[in-house]
Design a protein around this motif. Sequence first.
Motif, PDB file in Angstrom:
ATOM      1  N   ASN A  22      35.748 -56.386  34.910  1.00  0.00           N
ATOM      2  CA  ASN A  22      36.740 -55.600  35.633  1.00  0.00           C
ATOM      3  C   ASN A  22      37.253 -56.331  36.868  1.00  0.00           C
ATOM      4  O   ASN A  22      38.031 -55.788  37.626  1.00  0.00           O
ATOM      5  CB  ASN A  22      36.194 -54.219  36.007  1.00  0.00           C
ATOM      6  CG  ASN A  22      35.002 -54.286  36.921  1.00  0.00           C
ATOM      7  OD1 ASN A  22      34.614 -55.350  37.384  1.00  0.00           O
ATOM      8  ND2 ASN A  22      34.410 -53.140  37.178  1.00  0.00           N
ATOM      9  N   PRO A  26      38.152 -52.124  39.395  1.00  0.00           N
ATOM     10  CA  PRO A  26      38.274 -51.402  38.118  1.00  0.00           C
ATOM     11  C   PRO A  26      39.574 -50.616  37.968  1.00  0.00           C
ATOM     12  O   PRO A  26      40.020 -50.381  36.862  1.00  0.00           O
ATOM     13  CB  PRO A  26      37.067 -50.475  38.111  1.00  0.00           C
ATOM     14  CG  PRO A  26      36.631 -50.372  39.524  1.00  0.00           C
ATOM     15  CD  PRO A  26      37.034 -51.642  40.198  1.00  0.00           C
ATOM     16  N   ASP A  27      40.190 -50.203  39.074  1.00  0.00           N
ATOM     17  CA  ASP A  27      41.424 -49.432  38.969  1.00  0.00           C
ATOM     18  C   ASP A  27      42.664 -50.318  38.896  1.00  0.00           C
ATOM     19  O   ASP A  27      43.735 -49.844  38.525  1.00  0.00           O
ATOM     20  CB  ASP A  27      41.565 -48.478  40.155  1.00  0.00           C
ATOM     21  CG  ASP A  27      40.518 -47.381  40.123  1.00  0.00           C
ATOM     22  OD1 ASP A  27      40.051 -47.076  39.017  1.00  0.00           O
ATOM     23  OD2 ASP A  27      40.175 -46.847  41.184  1.00  0.00           O
ATOM     24  N   ASN A  30      42.419 -52.905  34.807  1.00  0.00           N
ATOM     25  CA  ASN A  30      41.712 -52.348  33.665  1.00  0.00           C
ATOM     26  C   ASN A  30      42.539 -52.568  32.399  1.00  0.00           C
ATOM     27  O   ASN A  30      43.699 -52.968  32.441  1.00  0.00           O
ATOM     28  CB  ASN A  30      41.372 -50.868  33.888  1.00  0.00           C
ATOM     29  CG  ASN A  30      42.590 -50.050  34.222  1.00  0.00           C
ATOM     30  OD1 ASN A  30      43.704 -50.490  34.073  1.00  0.00           O
ATOM     31  ND2 ASN A  30      42.349 -48.831  34.682  1.00  0.00           N
TER      32      ASN A  30
END
Length: 71
Positions: A22, A26-27, A30
């Motif tokens: 990631n 992760p945001d 992704n």
Amino acid sequence: MLAYIAAGVFAFALLLDLFNENLGAPDLFNFPTLVLIGLLCLALYLAGVGRGPGTAGGGGRWYRGRRPGRG
């Protein structure tokens, strides 16, 4: 050119998915986000945005001024 960018984004997304990475955010990076970026590039390419096959200078004949051979 946008098709090459989309292919690169899809390859990068595939590698991230295969290695389950990631990249610490992760945001931001992704799998669904990268797929959507790739699809956006493909949609823009198919809509004719950017330089693609058949545009001026990309292939075929391009004349400026009078065409040669016409008296």
